[in-house]
Design a protein around this motif. Structure first.
Motif, mmCIF file in Angstrom:
data_model
loop_
_atom_site.group_PDB
_atom_site.id
_atom_site.type_symbol
_atom_site.label_atom_id
_atom_site.label_comp_id
_atom_site.label_asym_id
_atom_site.label_seq_id
_atom_site.Cartn_x
_atom_site.Cartn_y
_atom_site.Cartn_z
ATOM 1 N N MET A 103 0.848 -1.193 0.000
ATOM 2 C CA MET A 103 0.000 0.000 0.000
ATOM 3 C C MET A 103 0.884 1.243 0.000
ATOM 4 S SD MET A 103 -2.706 -1.574 2.764
ATOM 5 C CE MET A 103 -3.938 -0.271 2.763
ATOM 6 N N THR A 104 1.169 1.739 -1.186
ATOM 7 C CA THR A 104 2.134 2.835 -1.331
ATOM 8 C C THR A 104 1.519 4.215 -1.150
ATOM 9 O OG1 THR A 104 1.780 2.738 -3.728
ATOM 10 C CG2 THR A 104 3.636 1.486 -2.840
ATOM 11 N N PHE A 105 0.244 4.283 -0.829
ATOM 12 C CA PHE A 105 -0.402 5.566 -0.589
ATOM 13 C C PHE A 105 -0.354 5.895 0.909
ATOM 14 C CE2 PHE A 105 -3.566 2.207 -0.482
ATOM 15 C CZ PHE A 105 -4.215 2.439 0.719
ATOM 16 N N ASP A 106 -0.612 7.149 1.247
ATOM 17 C CA ASP A 106 -0.686 7.593 2.638
ATOM 18 C C ASP A 106 -1.905 6.948 3.298
ATOM 19 O OD1 ASP A 106 -0.949 8.925 5.041
ATOM 20 O OD2 ASP A 106 -1.052 10.936 4.170
ATOM 21 N N LEU A 107 -1.707 6.212 4.386
ATOM 22 C CA LEU A 107 -2.824 5.548 5.056
ATOM 23 C C LEU A 107 -3.889 6.538 5.534
ATOM 24 C CD1 LEU A 107 -1.097 2.733 7.168
ATOM 25 C CD2 LEU A 107 -2.302 2.538 4.987
ATOM 26 N N GLY A 108 -3.506 7.788 5.678
ATOM 27 C CA GLY A 108 -4.477 8.805 6.047
ATOM 28 C C GLY A 108 -5.587 8.948 5.014
ATOM 29 N N GLU A 238 -6.550 8.883 -4.486
ATOM 30 C CA GLU A 238 -5.208 8.321 -4.389
ATOM 31 C C GLU A 238 -5.246 6.814 -4.197
ATOM 32 O OE1 GLU A 238 -2.290 10.101 -1.914
ATOM 33 O OE2 GLU A 238 -2.804 12.147 -2.508
ATOM 34 N N VAL A 239 -6.213 6.338 -3.426
ATOM 35 C CA VAL A 239 -6.344 4.898 -3.222
ATOM 36 C C VAL A 239 -6.802 4.233 -4.516
ATOM 37 C CG1 VAL A 239 -7.406 3.077 -1.847
ATOM 38 C CG2 VAL A 239 -6.878 5.285 -0.791
ATOM 39 N N VAL A 240 -7.709 4.863 -5.231
ATOM 40 C CA VAL A 240 -8.176 4.326 -6.510
ATOM 41 C C VAL A 240 -7.022 4.251 -7.495
ATOM 42 C CG1 VAL A 240 -9.694 4.705 -8.492
ATOM 43 C CG2 VAL A 240 -10.542 5.117 -6.174
ATOM 44 N N SER A 241 -6.197 5.293 -7.545
ATOM 45 C CA SER A 241 -5.036 5.308 -8.438
ATOM 46 C C SER A 241 -4.070 4.178 -8.087
ATOM 47 C CB SER A 241 -4.324 6.664 -8.345
ATOM 48 O OG SER A 241 -3.163 6.671 -9.151
ATOM 49 N N TRP A 242 -3.825 3.981 -6.797
ATOM 50 C CA TRP A 242 -2.958 2.879 -6.351
ATOM 51 C C TRP A 242 -3.526 1.533 -6.777
ATOM 52 C CZ3 TRP A 242 -4.879 -0.668 -2.692
ATOM 53 C CH2 TRP A 242 -3.982 -1.680 -2.339
ATOM 54 N N ALA A 243 -4.827 1.337 -6.550
ATOM 55 C CA ALA A 243 -5.457 0.061 -6.883
ATOM 56 C C ALA A 243 -5.360 -0.215 -8.375
ATOM 57 C CB ALA A 243 -6.914 0.061 -6.429
ATOM 58 N N ARG A 244 -5.568 0.801 -9.180
ATOM 59 C CA ARG A 244 -5.482 0.610 -10.630
ATOM 60 C C ARG A 244 -4.064 0.240 -11.053
ATOM 61 N NH1 ARG A 244 -10.170 1.614 -12.865
ATOM 62 N NH2 ARG A 244 -11.570 3.254 -12.108
ATOM 63 N N SER A 245 -3.066 0.837 -10.416
ATOM 64 C CA SER A 245 -1.684 0.516 -10.780
ATOM 65 C C SER A 245 -1.334 -0.921 -10.400
ATOM 66 C CB SER A 245 -0.712 1.499 -10.119
ATOM 67 O OG SER A 245 -0.683 1.334 -8.713
ATOM 68 N N VAL A 246 -1.828 -1.383 -9.241
ATOM 69 C CA VAL A 246 -1.597 -2.773 -8.828
ATOM 70 C C VAL A 246 -2.278 -3.727 -9.803
ATOM 71 C CG1 VAL A 246 -2.057 -4.506 -7.042
ATOM 72 C CG2 VAL A 246 -1.298 -2.210 -6.393
ATOM 73 N N TYR A 247 -3.523 -3.407 -10.133
ATOM 74 C CA TYR A 247 -4.279 -4.233 -11.080
ATOM 75 C C TYR A 247 -3.553 -4.301 -12.428
ATOM 76 C CZ TYR A 247 -7.757 -5.093 -14.718
ATOM 77 O OH TYR A 247 -8.404 -5.549 -15.826
ATOM 78 N N GLU A 248 -3.144 -3.165 -12.954
ATOM 79 C CA GLU A 248 -2.507 -3.125 -14.275
ATOM 80 C C GLU A 248 -1.173 -3.864 -14.281
ATOM 81 O OE1 GLU A 248 -2.356 1.032 -15.045
ATOM 82 O OE2 GLU A 248 -4.532 1.196 -15.390
ATOM 83 N N GLU A 249 -0.423 -3.756 -13.182
ATOM 84 C CA GLU A 249 0.857 -4.459 -13.087
ATOM 85 C C GLU A 249 0.643 -5.977 -13.180
ATOM 86 O OE1 GLU A 249 4.406 -5.248 -9.790
ATOM 87 O OE2 GLU A 249 2.979 -3.613 -9.502
ATOM 88 N N HIS A 250 -0.344 -6.487 -12.453
ATOM 89 C CA HIS A 250 -0.620 -7.923 -12.490
ATOM 90 C C HIS A 250 -1.252 -8.334 -13.820
ATOM 91 C CE1 HIS A 250 0.053 -7.547 -8.139
ATOM 92 N NE2 HIS A 250 0.269 -8.841 -8.153
#
Length: 262
Positions: A103-108, A238-250
């Protein structure tokens, strides 16, 4: 350090002090407006205003009060601190199982997230939360190490009916588990053959379970034994952007699943 902690304590010991300072940081307010906003009595409000004036965090202006530049700075910092502590308290019950290394985004950014945990009366509440989102969504992306019967059926039905576009990248183990059961294999085959779905098989174990449903992220959290502990969902950008990057990588590392393979 001690003096700074003393000032934090001064504010933290009174929710009314924080409320008054935050209100004045937003703009000019009269005493009556502050009393209405906080519910503080006039004597209490008088003491708060005097204490804040002594610190030069507020000043009198045009028949009321407003925050000074340093007062606005303190108010903003206190608001941020409260948000951090509130978020930590919300995440604390599931913190030990969060895949924080991924989880590379700020947990906040999870401050406004909805956290659903199992209970004695609703042991499947986290999965139900995800399936309810899938049952409404028109556009879905999934990246996961598991795909249960309820999720498969919800997605299959909506995709076959033309009500949903589904793209999923699943671990080899997840697909093999579905293929071992005749009924589930038939459902998976129908989903894979549908025009509105594409499924890819990832060659390695996927360490996370992410669903993106109409731009909202739903994350399933499991403990070290694979037992589901919670679902976390949010539409924070920011969380949506992170999730999309994880999805696209896999997705890029996976290969298409064909119906005739099943």
């Amino acid at each position: 350090m001690k003096s700074a902690l003393a000032e934090i304590e001064f504010l933290a010991l009174s929710s009314n002090r924080v409320a008054v300072l935050e209100a004045l940081a937003d703009g000019l307010h009269t005493r009556s407006e502050l009393a209405d906003a906080t519910g503080a009595s006039q004597p209490t409000l008088g003491r708060i205003l005097r204490d804040l004036e002594e610190r030069r965090w507020i000043a009198r202006a045009d028949g009321g009060y407003e925050a000074t530049a340093t007062g606005r700075m303190v108010a903003e910092g206190m608001t941020d601190l409260l948000a951090i502590v509130e978020t930590e308290a919300k995440l604390r019950p599931v913190m030990e199982w969060l895949p924080t290394e991924s989880m590379t985004f700020d947990l906040g950014r999870l401050r406004d997230a909805t956290i659903t945990v199992p209970s004695r009366t609703r042991p499947s509440a986290p999965v139900k939360r995800v399936n309810e989102a899938l049952g409404r969504a028109e556009d879905v992306q999934v990246c996961s190490h598991a795909f249960n019967e309820g999720t498969l059926e919800t997605v299959r039905e909506r995709v076959v009916d033309g009500r949903q576009r589904f793209d999923g990248v699943l671990s080899r183990a997840a697909i093999d588990a579905l293929a071992e059961d005749d009924s589930l294999r038939a459902g998976l085959r129908e989903l894979v053959a549908a025009e509105g779905a594409t499924i890819r098989r990832h060659p390695e174990e996927i360490p996370i379970a992410i669903t993106i449903a109409d731009g909202r992220v739903l994350l399933l959290v499991r403990d070290d034994d694979g037992v589901l502990q919670a679902s976390i969902d949010t539409d924070d950008p920011e969380v949506v952007s992170w999730a999309r990057s994880v999805y696209e990588e896999h997705w890029e590392a996976a290969t298409p699943v064909e119906a005739d393979e099943l």
